[in-house]
Design a protein around this motif. Structure first.
Motif, short mmCIF file in Angstrom:
data_model
loop_
_atom_site.label_atom_id
_atom_site.label_comp_id
_atom_site.label_asym_id
_atom_site.label_seq_id
_atom_site.Cartn_x
_atom_site.Cartn_y
_atom_site.Cartn_z
N GLY A 1 78.80 -71.74 9.34
CA GLY A 1 78.56 -70.67 8.77
C GLY A 1 77.21 -70.88 7.95
O GLY A 1 76.06 -70.40 8.04
N LEU A 2 77.24 -71.91 6.96
CA LEU A 2 75.93 -72.25 6.45
C LEU A 2 74.95 -72.94 7.32
O LEU A 2 73.70 -72.46 7.18
CB LEU A 2 76.47 -73.60 5.37
CG LEU A 2 77.09 -73.15 4.41
CD1 LEU A 2 77.84 -74.35 3.40
CD2 LEU A 2 76.45 -72.19 3.30
N LEU A 3 75.31 -73.70 8.48
CA LEU A 3 74.39 -74.20 9.44
C LEU A 3 73.75 -73.12 10.11
O LEU A 3 72.52 -72.99 10.26
CB LEU A 3 75.15 -75.10 10.47
CG LEU A 3 75.41 -76.37 9.99
CD1 LEU A 3 76.01 -77.34 11.00
CD2 LEU A 3 74.22 -77.24 9.59
N MET A 4 74.23 -72.00 10.31
CA MET A 4 73.56 -71.04 11.10
C MET A 4 72.80 -70.12 10.31
O MET A 4 71.72 -69.53 10.43
CB MET A 4 74.87 -70.13 11.70
CG MET A 4 75.38 -70.71 13.08
SD MET A 4 76.40 -69.45 14.01
CE MET A 4 76.59 -70.58 15.27
N VAL A 5 73.26 -70.08 9.22
CA VAL A 5 72.30 -69.21 8.12
C VAL A 5 71.21 -69.86 8.00
O VAL A 5 70.10 -69.38 7.83
CB VAL A 5 73.11 -68.90 6.90
CG1 VAL A 5 72.03 -68.20 5.70
CG2 VAL A 5 74.26 -67.71 7.18
N ALA A 6 71.29 -71.07 7.64
CA ALA A 6 69.87 -72.14 7.43
C ALA A 6 69.14 -71.91 8.73
O ALA A 6 67.81 -71.78 8.64
CB ALA A 6 70.49 -73.59 7.20
N ALA A 7 69.68 -72.14 9.83
CA ALA A 7 69.03 -72.08 10.99
C ALA A 7 68.25 -70.83 11.20
O ALA A 7 67.12 -70.73 11.75
CB ALA A 7 69.97 -72.37 12.29
N SER A 8 68.97 -69.70 10.67
CA SER A 8 68.44 -68.28 10.75
C SER A 8 67.06 -68.32 9.97
O SER A 8 66.12 -67.55 10.44
CB SER A 8 69.37 -67.58 10.59
OG SER A 8 68.89 -66.13 10.58
N VAL A 9 67.32 -68.68 8.82
CA VAL A 9 66.01 -68.61 7.73
C VAL A 9 64.82 -69.47 8.37
O VAL A 9 63.78 -68.96 8.59
CB VAL A 9 66.40 -69.22 6.53
CG1 VAL A 9 65.31 -69.36 5.64
CG2 VAL A 9 67.45 -68.39 5.98
N PHE A 10 65.12 -70.76 9.04
CA PHE A 10 64.18 -71.73 9.55
C PHE A 10 63.31 -70.77 10.79
O PHE A 10 62.18 -70.94 10.77
CB PHE A 10 64.61 -72.92 9.91
CG PHE A 10 63.78 -73.76 10.66
CD1 PHE A 10 62.70 -74.45 9.92
CD2 PHE A 10 63.70 -73.95 11.96
CE1 PHE A 10 61.83 -75.31 10.80
CE2 PHE A 10 62.87 -74.67 12.74
CZ PHE A 10 61.89 -75.63 11.95
N LEU A 11 64.32 -69.98 11.78
CA LEU A 11 63.70 -69.63 12.56
C LEU A 11 62.82 -68.42 12.39
O LEU A 11 61.87 -68.28 13.06
CB LEU A 11 64.87 -69.22 13.62
CG LEU A 11 65.46 -70.54 14.67
CD1 LEU A 11 66.48 -70.10 15.20
CD2 LEU A 11 64.61 -71.09 15.56
N PHE A 12 63.39 -67.81 11.43
CA PHE A 12 62.41 -66.49 11.16
C PHE A 12 61.20 -66.85 10.46
O PHE A 12 60.18 -66.10 10.60
CB PHE A 12 63.44 -65.70 10.04
CG PHE A 12 63.09 -64.27 9.96
CD1 PHE A 12 63.45 -63.45 10.97
CD2 PHE A 12 62.09 -63.78 9.30
CE1 PHE A 12 62.99 -61.91 11.00
CE2 PHE A 12 61.62 -62.45 8.86
CZ PHE A 12 62.22 -61.63 9.80
N LEU A 13 61.33 -67.89 9.82
CA LEU A 13 59.92 -68.16 9.20
C LEU A 13 59.04 -68.91 9.96
O LEU A 13 57.86 -68.74 9.99
CB LEU A 13 60.29 -69.06 7.82
CG LEU A 13 61.06 -68.68 6.74
CD1 LEU A 13 61.14 -69.42 5.53
CD2 LEU A 13 60.25 -67.50 6.27
N ARG A 14 59.58 -69.81 11.01
CA ARG A 14 58.77 -70.40 11.86
C ARG A 14 59.21 -70.22 13.38
O ARG A 14 60.12 -71.02 14.00
CB ARG A 14 58.90 -71.93 11.85
CG ARG A 14 58.20 -72.18 10.29
CD ARG A 14 58.34 -73.79 9.89
NE ARG A 14 57.51 -74.46 11.23
CZ ARG A 14 57.47 -75.81 11.21
NH1 ARG A 14 58.26 -76.46 10.40
NH2 ARG A 14 56.66 -76.58 12.27
N PRO A 15 59.02 -68.93 13.89
CA PRO A 15 59.69 -68.40 14.99
C PRO A 15 59.69 -69.17 16.50
O PRO A 15 60.38 -69.39 17.42
CB PRO A 15 59.21 -67.19 15.11
CG PRO A 15 57.91 -66.90 14.44
CD PRO A 15 58.28 -67.95 13.50
N SER A 16 58.38 -70.06 16.65
CA SER A 16 58.30 -70.63 17.88
C SER A 16 56.92 -71.44 17.61
O SER A 16 56.31 -71.63 16.48
CB SER A 16 57.70 -69.80 18.92
OG SER A 16 56.57 -68.91 18.69
N ASN A 17 56.90 -72.74 18.35
CA ASN A 17 55.93 -73.57 18.66
C ASN A 17 54.72 -72.81 19.20
O ASN A 17 55.19 -71.88 20.18
CB ASN A 17 56.34 -74.79 19.20
CG ASN A 17 57.30 -75.58 18.46
OD1 ASN A 17 57.33 -75.66 17.46
ND2 ASN A 17 58.33 -76.14 19.35
#
Length: 224
Positions: free
Chosen positions: A59-75
């Protein structure tokens, strides 16, 4: 039933993306070969790991990954073909409309990550796409639309494998009639989704997946 519906959805999406020539078949087969055993291990490990601990960690890993992806969506998309390096796959994929994509990744890392995605998807009982697409984009530098299409192809193989296991064991025999109407909806929905993907920018696709990851992560944390 749900696994069979996922298969029909992924199959339909794969067919649509195949017509667009967005799927990297060689990479998809390689990653699927790693994801399938990962899914088997994931299904078996649920009996070994305390569920509350498992839910808290992922749960924590997915929330952290979500925040990271939302702030930096793509290369940023690569405009030139990367230099070939030892142990790296370097290729060019050209879509039907002429769009050119350049890919460069280490297949060893791709296999390891795909095993992990298969494990997580199976253990959590979720579709692999919301995990696999961000992994392909952020960790293997796939263009977003190629990652989405290839992920559908991988998921079709994974879901077919799981469905066949249920068919062979006889656990699917009672669900055929309920699967048919759901499968029809999944087939049509996948075609619509692939059609709309032509109009959606890659970073919005990743942000949408980030939101989905956040929902899954929060849901897991509420079960702790």
């Amino acid at each position: 039933i749900s696994l069979a519906v996922v298969f029909f959805n992924a199959l339909s999406g794969s067919w649509a993306y195949a017509r667009m020539r967005r799927i990297d078949y060689k990479s998809g087969l390689l990653f699927a070969a790693a994801a399938v055993p990962g899914a088997v291990v994931g299904a078996l490990s649920t009996a070994w790991i305390p569920r509350r601990l498992f839910n808290a960690i992922f749960g924590l890993l997915m929330v952290a990954a979500s925040v990271f992806l939302f702030l930096r969506p793509s290369n940023s998309e690569k405009k030139t073909l990367p230099r070939e390096r030892s142990h790296r796959v370097v290729k060019t994929l050209v879509e039907k409309d002429g769009t050119v994509h350049h890919l460069s990744y280490d297949p060893r890392i791709g296999v390891a990550l795909s095993f992990f995605v298969g494990y997580v998807s199976s253990a959590l009982g979720i579709g692999g796409g919301i995990v696999h697409v961000p992994v392909l984009v952020r960790l293997l530098n796939f263009p977003v639309h190629v990652a989405t299409a290839t992920s559908h192809f991988i998921l079709a193989i994974m879901a077919l494998t799981g469905t066949l296991v249920h068919v062979v064991t006889g656990s699917f025999s009672q669900g055929v009639h309920r699967t048919i109407p759901l499968a029809v909806g999944a087939l049509l929905g996948a075609q619509l989704g692939a059609l709309l993907s032509r109009r959606v920018k890659g970073h919005w696709i990743i942000r949408g997946l980030a939101v989905a990851l956040a929902f899954v992560g929060i849901r897991l944390l509420t079960l702790v």
